[in-house]
Design an enzyme around this catalytic site. Structure first.
Site, mmCIF file in Angstrom:
data_model
loop_
_atom_site.group_PDB
_atom_site.id
_atom_site.type_symbol
_atom_site.label_atom_id
_atom_site.label_comp_id
_atom_site.label_asym_id
_atom_site.label_seq_id
_atom_site.Cartn_x
_atom_site.Cartn_y
_atom_site.Cartn_z
ATOM 1 N N ASP A 106 0.801 -1.222 0.000
ATOM 2 C CA ASP A 106 0.000 0.000 0.000
ATOM 3 C C ASP A 106 0.834 1.273 0.000
ATOM 4 O O ASP A 106 0.314 2.362 0.244
ATOM 5 C CB ASP A 106 -0.947 0.004 1.206
ATOM 6 C CG ASP A 106 -2.057 -1.017 1.055
ATOM 7 O OD1 ASP A 106 -2.571 -1.160 -0.070
ATOM 8 O OD2 ASP A 106 -2.405 -1.672 2.054
ATOM 9 N N ASP A 166 -6.541 -4.634 -4.802
ATOM 10 C CA ASP A 166 -6.262 -3.238 -4.461
ATOM 11 C C ASP A 166 -4.950 -2.737 -5.060
ATOM 12 O O ASP A 166 -4.798 -1.548 -5.356
ATOM 13 C CB ASP A 166 -6.170 -3.056 -2.941
ATOM 14 C CG ASP A 166 -7.285 -3.698 -2.154
ATOM 15 O OD1 ASP A 166 -7.696 -4.816 -2.512
ATOM 16 O OD2 ASP A 166 -7.720 -3.110 -1.151
ATOM 17 N N THR A 226 -11.316 -14.584 -0.538
ATOM 18 C CA THR A 226 -11.638 -13.234 -0.080
ATOM 19 C C THR A 226 -11.228 -13.086 1.368
ATOM 20 O O THR A 226 -11.205 -14.053 2.125
ATOM 21 C CB THR A 226 -13.131 -12.913 -0.244
ATOM 22 O OG1 THR A 226 -13.316 -11.500 -0.151
ATOM 23 C CG2 THR A 226 -13.989 -13.589 0.816
ATOM 24 N N ARG A 238 -15.904 -2.996 -3.146
ATOM 25 C CA ARG A 238 -14.740 -2.129 -3.289
ATOM 26 C C ARG A 238 -13.682 -2.793 -4.157
ATOM 27 O O ARG A 238 -12.997 -2.130 -4.944
ATOM 28 C CB ARG A 238 -14.173 -1.735 -1.920
ATOM 29 C CG ARG A 238 -13.151 -0.620 -2.019
ATOM 30 C CD ARG A 238 -12.954 0.112 -0.695
ATOM 31 N NE ARG A 238 -12.226 -0.629 0.309
ATOM 32 C CZ ARG A 238 -12.763 -1.132 1.432
ATOM 33 N NH1 ARG A 238 -14.061 -0.991 1.683
ATOM 34 N NH2 ARG A 238 -12.026 -1.770 2.321
ATOM 35 N N TRP A 242 -11.963 -1.296 -7.417
ATOM 36 C CA TRP A 242 -10.517 -1.243 -7.678
ATOM 37 C C TRP A 242 -10.216 -1.833 -9.056
ATOM 38 O O TRP A 242 -9.311 -1.368 -9.760
ATOM 39 C CB TRP A 242 -9.723 -2.014 -6.632
ATOM 40 C CG TRP A 242 -9.700 -1.481 -5.227
ATOM 41 C CD1 TRP A 242 -9.847 -2.224 -4.086
ATOM 42 C CD2 TRP A 242 -9.461 -0.127 -4.798
ATOM 43 N NE1 TRP A 242 -9.735 -1.411 -2.974
ATOM 44 C CE2 TRP A 242 -9.504 -0.125 -3.385
ATOM 45 C CE3 TRP A 242 -9.245 1.072 -5.465
ATOM 46 C CZ2 TRP A 242 -9.318 1.028 -2.626
ATOM 47 C CZ3 TRP A 242 -9.075 2.229 -4.720
ATOM 48 C CH2 TRP A 242 -9.111 2.201 -3.319
#
Length: 393
Positions: A106, A166, A226, A238, A242
């Site tokens: 991230d 993500d 998941t 979400r 993404w």
């Protein structure tokens, strides 16, 4: 449980240019009101009872708050916002120098909307230095076996040899680093990761896996799962968003023709699973009639992706996706946006960070609250609709 038909979707209103300006005015005013509490500290990832608490620069989400500051600065030109952004970039430089919670993919979420943005807007050498150091740190998460960036945790963790969807929004940090330094190593890793990710996280029906595991010994694809969706086989809202935005920025940087139908398929799946008001439930398995929380942040993320991809499509397709994005933002503006600062210090209500189900491993927090990326991407969508925006990603 039911979803809106595409025929009904076509009849939904679009946000007007005047409403876009009014919405940006209101959002920027809220950001400015928050500077007293959130200049030397950051907003927590999600609100509690409507209000963000201050936190140090330690989570994966803090860059979004700095991104809101920069978007408000772009809109208003107010020096107090620029000064706050400069304070926060120094914090990000200290964070990467001191290696504070950087064992994560991230780093793009952290450093693109904060330091890359600040460098692009002000020429800040602090921002540039911090972002290049973050890109170097991100390179260290790349696995040659499998050709992907590991999402979380120590690189030798036996149960973490995986990517998550993500990360498609973390790759622009690497593309930027190659553009800025001239060194192709960053782009090379980004392109290997996106190829691996899109080959594995998109299912045949264009729904998406949240996370995908690989064999540590051989690098071969193993299985999807998941952590944050309702169940393994469902489409976490979400994550699907993404996918919409991630395929768009992937095309922006690679111009690979095969990414266009991937974008269209992932986006159409998202649109086919929207409720009547166009703001998805936290998992696309749910629709009108289900007693489940929404995730308004997903609508903002998907709208940004559609507006980005529209730059590269033929006029008819571009107009279609621009119109859909305007419809999503209109619903957020009419029904989800904060109108009373006494009720919350956020921007957009009814988001979901992490919702537990009988079939996932999630913690339960930030449900039916504001969350920091939802606020950021709402402002980004408005900014995109207001002018030809120089993307942070």
């Amino acid at each position: 449980m039911s979803w809106i038909t595409l025929e009904k979707l076509e009849t939904k209103p679009e946000i007007s240019n005047q409403e876009v300006r009014q919405a940006l005015d209101a959002a920027s005013a809220q950001v400015i009101r928050n500077l007293g509490q959130f200049t030397d500290q950051f907003q927590k990832a999600y609100s509690e009872n409507g209000f963000y608490a201050p936190t140090d620069n330690v989570d994966w989400t803090t860059g979004f708050w700095t991104g809101e500051i920069w978007l408000a600065y772009e809109h208003t030109g107010k020096e107090e916002l620029k000064r706050a952004g400069e304070v926060q970039m120094k914090s990000f430089l200290s964070r990467i120098d001191e290696k504070i919670e950087v064992e994560t993919h991230d780093l793009g979420f952290l450093y693109s909307p904060s330091c890359v943005a600040g460098y692009k807007l002000t020429g800040s050498q602090v921002g540039r230095e911090a972002a290049i150091k973050a890109a170097n740190e991100l390179l260290g998460r790349f696995h040659e076996k499998g050709e992907f960036l590991q999402a979380w945790g120590p690189l030798d963790a036996p149960d973490n040899y995986r990517l998550i969807i993500d990360c498609l929004l973390n790759l622009p940090l690497l593309y930027w680093a190659t553009e800025e330094t001239g060194d192709p190593k960053y782009r090379t890793v980004a392109e290997k990761h996106i190829h691996t990710a899109l080959a594995n996280v998109i299912r045949p029906d264009f729904s998406t896996w949240h996370t995908f595991f690989f064999n540590r010994e051989t690098g071969e694809p193993d299985h999807g799962a998941t952590c944050q969706g309702y169940r393994d086989g469902s489409a976490w809202a979400r994550g699907q968003a993404w996918g919409v935005y991630g395929t768009a920025v992937g095309y922006k940087y690679t111009r690979r023709a095969e990414y266009i139908p991937m974008f269209q398929g992932v986006t159409d799946y998202f649109l086919h699973h929207l409720p009547e008001d166009l703001v998805p439930f936290w998992d696309l398995e749910f629709g009108d009639g289900d007693d489940q929380p929404r995730d308004s942040s997903s609508a903002s993320i998907a709208a940004c992706g559609m507006l980005e991809m529209a730059k590269y499509l033929e006029p008819e397709a571009a107009a279609y996706y621009k119109g859909i994005a305007r419809k999503l933002v209109k619903s957020l503006y009419d029904h989800y946006v904060v109108t009373d600062p006494a009720v919350t210090n956020g921007l957009v209500q009814h988001s979901t960070y992490s919702n537990h189900s009988p079939y996932n491993t999630c913690n339960h927090y930030g449900v039916d609250e504001c969350n920091i990326w939802g606020d950021y991407f709402y402002m980004e969508a408005l900014t995109r609709l207001s002018r030809d925006w120089n993307i942070y990603w």
